[in-house]
Design a protein around this motif. Structure first.
Motif, PDB file in Angstrom:
ATOM      1  N   LEU A  72     -12.938   2.794 -68.971  1.00  8.01           N
ATOM      2  CA  LEU A  72     -13.358   4.016 -69.663  1.00  8.01           C
ATOM      3  C   LEU A  72     -12.585   5.230 -69.162  1.00  8.01           C
ATOM      4  CD1 LEU A  72     -17.224   3.471 -69.853  1.00  8.01           C
ATOM      5  CD2 LEU A  72     -15.603   3.458 -71.746  1.00  8.01           C
TER       6      LEU A  72
ATOM      7  N   PHE B 166     -14.604  10.875 -74.208  1.00  9.77           N
ATOM      8  CA  PHE B 166     -15.483  10.596 -73.075  1.00  9.77           C
ATOM      9  C   PHE B 166     -16.693  11.494 -73.232  1.00  9.77           C
ATOM     10  CE2 PHE B 166     -16.747  10.288 -68.589  1.00  9.77           C
ATOM     11  CZ  PHE B 166     -16.516   8.948 -68.367  1.00  9.77           C
ATOM     12  N   THR B 167     -17.794  10.905 -73.617  1.00  8.94           N
ATOM     13  CA  THR B 167     -18.990  11.668 -73.950  1.00  8.94           C
ATOM     14  C   THR B 167     -19.983  11.656 -72.782  1.00  8.94           C
ATOM     15  OG1 THR B 167     -20.101   9.719 -74.838  1.00  8.94           O
ATOM     16  CG2 THR B 167     -18.739  10.988 -76.377  1.00  8.94           C
TER      17      THR B 167
ATOM     18  N   LYS C 213     -22.795  10.322 -72.965  1.00 10.87           N
ATOM     19  CA  LYS C 213     -23.291   8.945 -72.974  1.00 10.87           C
ATOM     20  C   LYS C 213     -22.374   8.036 -72.153  1.00 10.87           C
ATOM     21  CE  LYS C 213     -23.015   6.523 -76.790  1.00 10.87           C
ATOM     22  NZ  LYS C 213     -23.200   5.964 -78.133  1.00 10.87           N
ATOM     23  N   SER C 214     -21.056   8.218 -72.300  1.00  9.90           N
ATOM     24  CA  SER C 214     -20.100   7.431 -71.526  1.00  9.90           C
ATOM     25  C   SER C 214     -20.253   7.711 -70.036  1.00  9.90           C
ATOM     26  CB  SER C 214     -18.664   7.754 -71.944  1.00  9.90           C
ATOM     27  OG  SER C 214     -18.442   7.474 -73.293  1.00  9.90           O
TER      28      SER C 214
ATOM     29  N   CYS D 207     -21.290   5.039 -67.207  1.00  9.45           N
ATOM     30  CA  CYS D 207     -20.436   4.781 -66.042  1.00  9.45           C
ATOM     31  C   CYS D 207     -21.231   4.915 -64.750  1.00  9.45           C
ATOM     32  CB  CYS D 207     -19.248   5.739 -66.030  1.00  9.45           C
ATOM     33  SG  CYS D 207     -17.941   5.319 -67.185  1.00  9.45           S
TER      34      CYS D 207
END
Length: 137
Positions: free
Chosen positions: A106, A117-118, A120-121, A125
Motif C-alpha cells: 500500500l 491513500f485514504t 480507510k487505507s 495498515c
C-alpha cells in the motif's frame, strides 16, 4: 471477479505455507525453494499453452520485460527468505510477518504508482501492523 481470484489466492497462499512447512522438514530451504519454483514454472507455462497465449510473447514491450524480470527477481528473493524463515520459525509467526507485505505494498503503491491513500487505507495498515505484532509476540 477480481475478488474471487484474490480470495482464491489467499486460500492457496495459506495452503502453500502449511504444505511448505511440512515439506521443508529436513530439506535445505534453498533446495526446497528451487523445487517449488520448478513446479510453478511448469504450471505457469502449462497454462500459457493450455490457453494458447504463447504467441503474445513477442508482443511484450522492452519496459514490460524489464519490470517482469525485476518482479521475478523480487519473487525469488521473497521465496528464498520465506522458506528460510519457515524452516527456522513457526508458520503461525512467519506467515503474519510475511503478510506485512500488504502494508508495504500500500505504501509503495501510494509513493510510486500514485494510487489513492485514504483514511480507510491508513486505518487498515495500522490494524494489520498491530494485528501482526499481537500475533507474533
Amino acid at each position: 471477479m477480481w475478488f474471487v481470484f484474490a480470495l482464491l489466492s489467499a486460500v492457496f497462499a495459506a495452503l502453500t505455507s502449511i504444505l511448505a512447512k511440512v515439506g521443508i522438514d529436513g530439506v535445505n530451504s534453498n533446495l526446497a525453494t528451487a523445487v517449488r519454483t520448478v513446479v510453478v514454472v511448469i504450471m505457469a507455462w502449462g497454462m500459457v499453452f493450455l490457453t494458447h497465449t504463447q504467441s503474445g510473447l513477442s508482443d511484450i514491450s522492452r519496459k514490460s520485460w524489464v519490470f517482469l524480470i525485476l518482479s521475478g527477481l523480487a519473487t525469488g528473493a521473497s521465496w528464498l527468505c520465506y522458506y528460510r524463515a519457515l524452516q527456522l520459525g513457526d508458520a503461525s509467526k512467519v506467515v503474519p510477518i510475511d503478510k506485512l507485505s500488504v502494508v508495504i505494498t500500500l505504501v509503495l503503491a501510494f509513493v510510486f504508482l500514485h494510487e489513492q491513500f485514504t483514511a480507510k487505507s491508513l486505518i487498515g495498515c495500522i490494524l494489520i501492523g498491530v494485528g501482526t505484532l499481537v500475533m507474533v509476540l
